[in-house]
Design an enzyme around this catalytic site. Structure first.
Site, PDB file in Angstrom:
ATOM      1  N   SER A   1     -12.695  -3.265   0.030  1.00 33.54           N
ATOM      2  CA  SER A   1     -12.914  -2.820   1.401  1.00 33.54           C
ATOM      3  C   SER A   1     -14.383  -2.453   1.601  1.00 33.54           C
ATOM      4  CB  SER A   1     -12.058  -1.589   1.715  1.00 33.54           C
ATOM      5  OG  SER A   1     -10.687  -1.920   1.699  1.00 33.54           O
TER       6      SER A   1
ATOM      7  N   LYS B   1      -4.448   4.495   9.487  1.00 37.99           N
ATOM      8  CA  LYS B   1      -5.253   5.142   8.452  1.00 37.99           C
ATOM      9  C   LYS B   1      -6.133   6.189   9.117  1.00 37.99           C
ATOM     10  CE  LYS B   1      -7.876   3.882   4.334  1.00 37.99           C
ATOM     11  NZ  LYS B   1      -8.777   2.922   3.708  1.00 37.99           N
TER      12      LYS B   1
ATOM     13  N   ARG C   1       0.852  -1.188   0.000  1.00 38.55           N
ATOM     14  CA  ARG C   1       0.000   0.000   0.000  1.00 38.55           C
ATOM     15  C   ARG C   1       0.889   1.241   0.000  1.00 38.55           C
ATOM     16  NH1 ARG C   1      -2.399   3.390   3.895  1.00 38.55           N
ATOM     17  NH2 ARG C   1      -4.511   4.050   3.359  1.00 38.55           N
TER      18      ARG C   1
END
Length: 209
Positions: free
Chosen positions: A111, A140, A42
């Protein structure tokens, strides 16, 4: 077309954003020895070229251990390095469109936060669900907490594997072991650990997978 061999999602490592390649590769290799079964790269703030180079290095390492590489968001990078799949969020390209772009057998993860999103993702061709954020997370900043019970509900409404994500660590992972999930995705619980191999091993043991 689905993969004939569904990956083992039990301990799914998501990389920490902007980690130097050398550090990332070292942590990933150690975590694999502790039981990590899938790795997602990511990167939100690097150039396409740097993302490609890092993904290529990681793919080479993971191939030697027969561990699948999932690329976050960037379908072009996933295709370019021959990754096992791509993972997208609700604000990315729609899952239905992504599925059309991916070759047969390439994994698509989506997600979700609520059961309705999970049902839609499955209908649109997702191979697995990333459900979160299960717990508060510092990794996050924009992650919203799921409603209590939502994880179990998501596992009930889809037939594809569900991977829990968000703030999962050694103190809380056991609390979600009976929710119906195929596995747990972690970031800092492994990347920030003094011993990534031991951290991974403990997480897997506590999850009971």
């Amino acid at each position: 077309m689905k993969l004939h061999n569904t990956p083992d999602y039990s301990l799914y490592l998501v990389s920490e954003d902007a980690m130097p390649a050398e550090s990332l590769l070292s942590i990933v290799e150690k975590s694999i020895s502790g039981g990590v079964t899938v790795v997602q790269l990511r990167e939100k703030h690097i150039s396409g070229k740097d993302f490609y180079n890092k993904a290529s290095q990681l793919k080479k390492l993971l191939d030697s251990y027969k561990i699948p590489l999932i690329i976050n968001d960037r379908i072009d990078i996933a295709l370019a390095v021959g990754a096992a799949g791509v993972h997208i969020g609700q604000d990315d390209i729609p899952a239905k469109a992504a599925r059309k772009m991916l070759p047969d057998g390439m994994l698509l993860g989506v997600s979700v936060q609520i059961p309705a999103e999970a049902v839609q993702a499955e209908a649109d061709g997702a191979d697995y669900i990333g459900a979160g954020s299960v717990f508060p997370t510092a990794t996050k900043n924009d992650a919203k907490l799921m409603e209590p019970g939502a994880l179990n509900q998501i596992c009930e409404v889809v037939k594809i594997p569900v991977v829990a994500i968000g703030g999962i660590n050694k103190t809380n992972i056991a609390t979600i072991s009976d929710s119906g999930i195929a596995g747990a995705a972690v970031v800092s619980a492994i990347t920030q650990a003094e011993n990534p191999a031991e951290a991974a091993s403990l997480l897997k043991k506590l999850l009971g997978k």
